[in-house]
Design an enzyme around this catalytic site. Structure first.
Site, mmCIF file in Angstrom:
data_model
loop_
_atom_site.group_PDB
_atom_site.id
_atom_site.type_symbol
_atom_site.label_atom_id
_atom_site.label_comp_id
_atom_site.label_asym_id
_atom_site.label_seq_id
_atom_site.Cartn_x
_atom_site.Cartn_y
_atom_site.Cartn_z
ATOM 1 N N GLY A 1 -68.651 6.532 -1.011
ATOM 2 C CA GLY A 1 -69.270 6.427 0.261
ATOM 3 C C GLY A 1 -70.577 7.659 -0.087
ATOM 4 N N GLY B 1 -64.966 4.508 -0.477
ATOM 5 C CA GLY B 1 -65.465 3.566 -0.462
ATOM 6 C C GLY B 1 -65.023 2.632 -1.670
ATOM 7 C CD GLU C 1 -61.490 9.429 2.028
ATOM 8 O OE1 GLU C 1 -61.703 8.103 1.257
ATOM 9 O OE2 GLU C 1 -60.852 9.687 2.013
ATOM 10 C CG ASP D 1 -63.810 5.545 6.344
ATOM 11 O OD1 ASP D 1 -64.143 6.061 5.207
ATOM 12 O OD2 ASP D 1 -65.171 5.224 6.344
#
Length: 327
Positions: free
Chosen positions: A68, A117, A140, A148
């Site tokens: 992301g 992502g 992350e 996530d």
């Protein structure tokens, strides 16, 4: 399909195969809210089209998708624009769920970097093809965030304690490791990836698995470094607490354990706490429940000093020396 500058995704249907090309090569296909929404719209529109498969690939030889666009999320946080951040994460997780539940097989061609992502776009689909250039990671904890995009669902379901190891350390997997863990399903050399779409289009009656196996070269899985460290991974990262993981790694006293310890020591302590708790719970929840829990966690995490500092150090100033708040 021709490369169209400025168009972030390219999509068409070719002989019964839907094709989505990520097209932000300069940004290594870092996902914007607009890109995520565009892919989601395309998949929604194809819901009633009789397709044999959907192919997701990239116009860049360097990356499938580097994750992301977290720099932009940091800017939203600094500006106090919680709505813009919420829109990004909610759109991204909605797309992850759509891919997981899609009525036809989704096939991702992972050539180059696939992080964060990027795994959200690929892992939830039925088939993940890697080339020899593939590099997969969930990095992350090193930027003050947490794994996530449904990682709290799929990482705890990897064999043994591999998921906890990948989540906490951000360890990078090569093609052999990706195949060993099951994050990848097939190996096709980079120079054979262009043939995948044509093969799927030309054999609509054959199972996708069979078509991919015809194109696959000998799998490099026997060379997996993760396979060799597997006993130690399971013992150390299967420990019930972060303190016990640390202790077991020190007891092992091997080069692998030292590298894992160094990764944990450079990560955000807050991120390690969040990630450990999230993955421990994830095994007992559905994907949609995990995505909902992750969405609610993003609201608080992206406003914390560790997130703002971690993204600054990794992606803004790029000095790689974050000053974490000690937990």
């Amino acid at each position: 399909m021709t490369d169209t500058a400025g168009v972030e995704i390219l999509a068409d249907v070719h002989r019964g195969v839907g094709r989505i090309l990520l097209n932000r090569p300069k940004a290594l296909n870092a996902l914007t809210t607009g890109m995520v929404a565009a892919i989601d719209r395309v998949l929604a529109a194809w819901g009633d089209t009789p397709l044999s498969a959907v192919l997701i690939a990239s116009t860049s030889p360097k990356a499938f998708c580097a994750g992301g666009d977290i720099r932009t999320i940091r800017e939203y946080s600094l500006a106090g624009d919680t709505e813009a951040s919420e829109r990004f994460f909610a759109s991204e997780y909605r797309l992850n769920a759509r891919i997981a539940e899609y009525p036809v097989p989704v096939v991702s061609l992972i050539d180059g970097l696939c992080m964060g992502g990027g795994l959200g776009l690929s892992v939830h689909g039925s088939f993940r093809v890697v080339s020899e250039r593939a590099v997969l990671a969930m990095p992350e904890t090193g930027i003050g965030f947490f794994p996530d995009i449904g990682a709290s669902y799929f990482l705890p379901r990897l064999p043994g304690a591999i998921g906890m190891y990948l989540a906490l350390t951000g360890h990078r997997l090569d093609a052999a490791d990706a195949l060993y863990t099951g994050l990848a399903t097939h190996f096709v050399p980079a120079d054979g990836l262009d043939a995948v779409g044509e093969a799927l289009a030309g054999n609509p009656g054959d199972p996708v698995d069979v078509v991919l196996n015809r194109l696959a070269s000998r799998s490099p899985v026997a060379g997996s470094g993760l396979a060799k460290a597997r006993g130690d991974v399971d013992w150390a990262f299967g420990a019930p607490t972060l303190g016990e993981i640390d202790k077991r790694l020190r007891d092992l006293d091997t080069p692998w354990a030292a590298a894992a310890l160094a990764a944990l020591e450079s990560a955000s302590p807050q991120s390690l706490e969040i990630t450990h708790a999230l993955l421990a719970r994830g095994r007992q929840h559905t994907l949609r429940e995990c995505l909902a829990a992750e969405l609610s966690l993003t609201r608080t995490t992206i406003r914390t000093p560790d997130f703002l500092e971690g993204v600054r150090a990794a992606l803004v100033d790029k000095d790689r020396t974050p000053n974490w708040r000690r937990a």
